[in-house]
Enzyme design. Structure first.
Site, short mmCIF file in Angstrom:
data_model
loop_
_atom_site.label_atom_id
_atom_site.label_comp_id
_atom_site.label_asym_id
_atom_site.label_seq_id
_atom_site.Cartn_x
_atom_site.Cartn_y
_atom_site.Cartn_z
CE LYS A 206 75.98 4.13 -12.88
NZ LYS A 206 75.34 5.42 -13.18
CG ASN A 207 73.85 5.38 -9.74
OD1 ASN A 207 74.68 5.76 -10.56
ND2 ASN A 207 72.65 4.95 -10.09
NE ARG B 191 70.48 14.77 -16.48
CZ ARG B 191 70.20 15.21 -15.28
NH1 ARG B 191 70.70 14.64 -14.21
NH2 ARG B 191 69.38 16.23 -15.14
CB CYS C 139 70.55 11.30 -21.41
SG CYS C 139 69.63 10.65 -20.05
NE ARG D 100 68.69 11.57 -15.98
CZ ARG D 100 69.66 10.75 -15.63
NH1 ARG D 100 70.32 10.10 -16.55
NH2 ARG D 100 69.98 10.58 -14.36
CG ASP E 176 68.86 3.04 -12.06
OD1 ASP E 176 68.32 3.70 -12.97
OD2 ASP E 176 69.58 3.56 -11.18
NE ARG F 283 77.14 6.15 -18.69
CZ ARG F 283 75.88 6.47 -18.45
NH1 ARG F 283 74.96 6.27 -19.34
NH2 ARG F 283 75.53 7.03 -17.30
N1 EPU Z 1 63.83 15.68 -11.66
C1 EPU Z 1 63.30 16.94 -11.83
N2 EPU Z 1 64.08 18.02 -11.56
C2 EPU Z 1 65.37 17.90 -11.10
C3 EPU Z 1 65.91 16.61 -10.93
C4 EPU Z 1 65.10 15.52 -11.22
O1 EPU Z 1 62.15 17.09 -12.22
O2 EPU Z 1 66.01 18.93 -10.86
C5 EPU Z 1 63.01 14.51 -11.97
C6 EPU Z 1 63.63 13.60 -13.01
O3 EPU Z 1 63.32 14.03 -14.32
C7 EPU Z 1 63.04 12.27 -12.68
C8 EPU Z 1 62.92 12.31 -11.16
O4 EPU Z 1 62.98 13.69 -10.81
O5 EPU Z 1 61.75 12.16 -13.21
C9 EPU Z 1 64.03 11.57 -10.45
O6 EPU Z 1 65.30 11.92 -10.99
P1 EPU Z 1 66.58 11.98 -10.07
O7 EPU Z 1 67.01 13.39 -9.91
O8 EPU Z 1 66.30 11.22 -8.81
O9 EPU Z 1 67.65 11.23 -10.96
P2 EPU Z 1 69.21 11.49 -10.89
O10 EPU Z 1 69.56 11.84 -9.51
O11 EPU Z 1 69.60 12.38 -11.98
C10 EPU Z 1 69.94 9.08 -10.18
C11 EPU Z 1 70.76 7.98 -10.78
C12 EPU Z 1 70.01 7.33 -11.92
C13 EPU Z 1 68.68 6.80 -11.38
C14 EPU Z 1 67.90 7.95 -10.73
C15 EPU Z 1 66.59 7.50 -10.09
C16 EPU Z 1 73.02 8.67 -10.41
C17 EPU Z 1 74.31 9.11 -10.99
N3 EPU Z 1 72.02 8.50 -11.25
O12 EPU Z 1 69.75 10.04 -11.23
O13 EPU Z 1 70.81 6.24 -12.35
O14 EPU Z 1 67.93 6.25 -12.42
O15 EPU Z 1 68.70 8.57 -9.71
O16 EPU Z 1 66.83 6.55 -9.11
O17 EPU Z 1 72.92 8.46 -9.22
C18 EPU Z 1 71.60 4.63 -13.85
O18 EPU Z 1 72.43 4.29 -12.99
O19 EPU Z 1 71.38 3.94 -14.88
C19 EPU Z 1 70.83 5.86 -13.65
C20 EPU Z 1 70.21 6.48 -14.65
#
Ligand code: EPU
Length: 485
Positions: A22-23, A93, A117, A122, A313, A405
């Site tokens: 998915k990711n 998101r 969320c 986030r 995750d 999801r």
């Molecule tokens: N962060 C910031 N600023 C940003 C973006 C992120 O401070 O602009 C922080 C976040 O708050 C967090 C850390 O950086 O503390 C990492 O967040 P990241 O941006 O890596 O998360 P994401 O890209 O929004 C993806 C996955 C998540 C998974 C995270 C971490 C997808 C669609 N989502 O989210 O997946 O937990 O990476 O590996 O790829 C899930 O599948 O259940 C899920 C939540």
């Protein structure tokens, strides 16, 4: 709203195949906006986040089609629309990943700011920082990110890591935008997750020039245009990990096929430390049967960190496993420090867990007992299903749309392994909506003893819905119809 009814205590047996990630597929779908040629994804998982992303793409003018065999073909418009509103972004998101591609393609993008969320705040400041570094003017207005790059994006050298480390979707967003920028971009502090590598490989098939994938320094040489391609996404490492934990937790011999054990080395190492027998080959992992009356998992600490360390995750699922271990273990969450919605629900089932800041102390072994629990987010729901598989009696997991999801028909696949689990139409009034932990909820409650989940729906006087009807396993014709949707 559906619920799962699980009768605990069954051993699992057999093999199960892992779906496409998915990711990985969500950013690949966003990348389809970088060309007007078709991009074909043979193994996109049939989960609701993917369906939502397809709606977002359709809103931007793309044509999306899934064949009877499940092959997804996406063709972006010659001139894509460039506004993705709140209605789609709030539902998922991950749709913020369209920002970079739309901006690169049309020099303007307006994408609603995703809200927080249940797994915590986030932010998207790093996405915005990356776009600004590429020369875009970015403003926040009325809850929207408005990015303009009149004259096109320009390659740049930037540091993209934040206080919490690298960002997965932020790296993906900037990498996609940079493929069509003029000149060279270097991202320092890039995410090394397999999903980012997979996206980079897909972009290279589309004609991008990206090197350094899988390292914290990614280099992108901008090109004038990208073209279509066929790209099979990597197997879902989190789904694979969840299934492996299901095997280990129930002391069962199951084989998880079509996965990438090299993406899960940390989980395999922690299972080894927990003395849970398993072995693996190049594309499979097998857990071994053992007698849980004689042997329990050894308590084993985990700390979530960016790849290749323990993934956030899988944190909830690991915690579910540790509730059954013989002693105290510590789970520390450093990525989303509030990602602990499953704790109160596991405690309702009899787990002994104490939160302390970003950590949770788990005192095992708990004698988990089935009860009514509420799914709150995708991975928390998976943890509750795992706990239900080993709990004594019947567990009802409400609001399983969260699990839908990211896990494709998980109940059917667990049932094929021998679990007693059924999906049932839920009565929204059957359980209070407020799940905040209270002293009362710390006391595990037993539901009426039920012979089987199917019987539970029909049994008179049971607290499930009067509407509660077990959903029969879908016929192949129905599955094919669903696949075409
Ligand atoms: N962060 C910031 N600023 C940003 C973006 C992120 O401070 O602009 C922080 C976040 O708050 C967090 C850390 O950086 O503390 C990492 O967040 P990241 O941006 O890596 O998360 P994401 O890209 O929004 C993806 C996955 C998540 C998974 C995270 C971490 C997808 C669609 N989502 O989210 O997946 O937990 O990476 O590996 O790829 C899930 O599948 O259940 C899920 C939540």
């Amino acid at each position: 709203m559906d619920k799962f009814v699980i009768e605990g205590g069954r051993k699992l047996q057999g093999s199960v195949r892992v779906s496409g990630s998915k990711n990985a597929v969500l950013p690949v779908l966003a990348a389809t906006l970088l060309t007007d040629e078709p991009v074909v994804i043979p193994n996109a998982p049939d989960v609701s986040d993917v369906r939502q992303m397809l709606r977002v793409l359709e809103g931007l003018g793309s044509k999306c089609e899934r064949s009877r065999e499940g092959v997804l073909t996406v063709r972006s418009a010659r001139v894509p629309h460039n506004e993705a509103g709140w209605d789609c972004v709030r539902k998922m998101r991950g749709s913020v990943a369209v920002l970079g591609p739309v901006l690169a393609r049309t020099q303007y993008a307006r994408v609603s700011l995703p809200g927080g969320c249940v797994i915590g705040v986030r932010p998207v400041d790093l996405h915005v920082k990356g776009m600004r570094a590429l020369g875009a003017k970015v403003e926040l207005d009325g809850g929207d990110i408005i990015a303009t790059a009149t004259g096109g994006l320009r390659g740049a050298e930037m540091y993209l890591g934040g206080a919490q480390g690298p960002t997965v979707l932020g790296t993906a967003n900037v990498m996609m935008a940079a493929t069509l920028a003029k000149g060279r971009t270097v991202i320092h502090g890039a995410a090394c997750e397999p999903e980012v590598v997979d996206l980079g490989e897909c972009l290279n098939k589309m004609g991008a020039r990206i090197t350094g994938l899988g390292s914290p320094r990614i280099e992108i040489e901008g090109v004038d245009r990208l073209h279509g391609c066929t790209h099979e996404v990597i197997p879902d490492r989190i789904e694979a990990g969840t299934l492996v934990i299901a095997g280990a937790m129930t002391g069962s011999k199951i084989r998880v096929e079509g996965c990438r054990p090299d993406h899960l080395m940390i989980l395999l190492e922690r299972l080894r430390e927990a003395e849970l027998p398993h072995h693996f080959g190049s594309d499979w992992i097998e857990t071994m049967a053992f007698d849980q009356r004689k042997k329990r998992a050894k308590p084993t600490d985990v700390t979530t960190l960016p790849h290749p360390a323990f993934p956030t995750d899988l944190q909830a699922q690991w915690m579910a496993l540790m509730t059954t271990a013989d002693g105290m273990s510590l789970v520390t969450e450093t990525i989303f420090t509030d990602r602990y919605m499953h704790v109160a629900e596991l405690m309702r089932m009899g787990a002994n867990i104490r939160r302390q800041g970003a950590s949770a102390i788990v005192l095992g072994p708990a004698n988990l007992k089935g009860t009514q629990v509420m799914a709150s987010d995708l991975r928390a729901s998976a943890a509750l299903v795992l706990a239900g598989l080993v709990a004594e009696g019947t567990t009802e997991v409400h609001r399983v749309y969260h699990i839908d999801r990211g896990y494709a028909r998980i109940e059917q696949r667990l049932a094929e392994l021998g679990a007693s689990i059924a999906r049932i139409d839920d009565d929204p009034d059957a359980i209070a909506t407020d799940t905040a932990p209270s002293n009362e909820t710390l006391v595990p409650r037993r539901p009426a003893a039920l012979p089987s989940p199917v019987a539970s729906a029909a049994a008179p006087g049971v607290k499930s819905s009067p509407l509660g009807k077990p959903k029969p396993a879908r016929s192949s014709a129905t599955k094919a119809k669903a696949a075409r949707r």
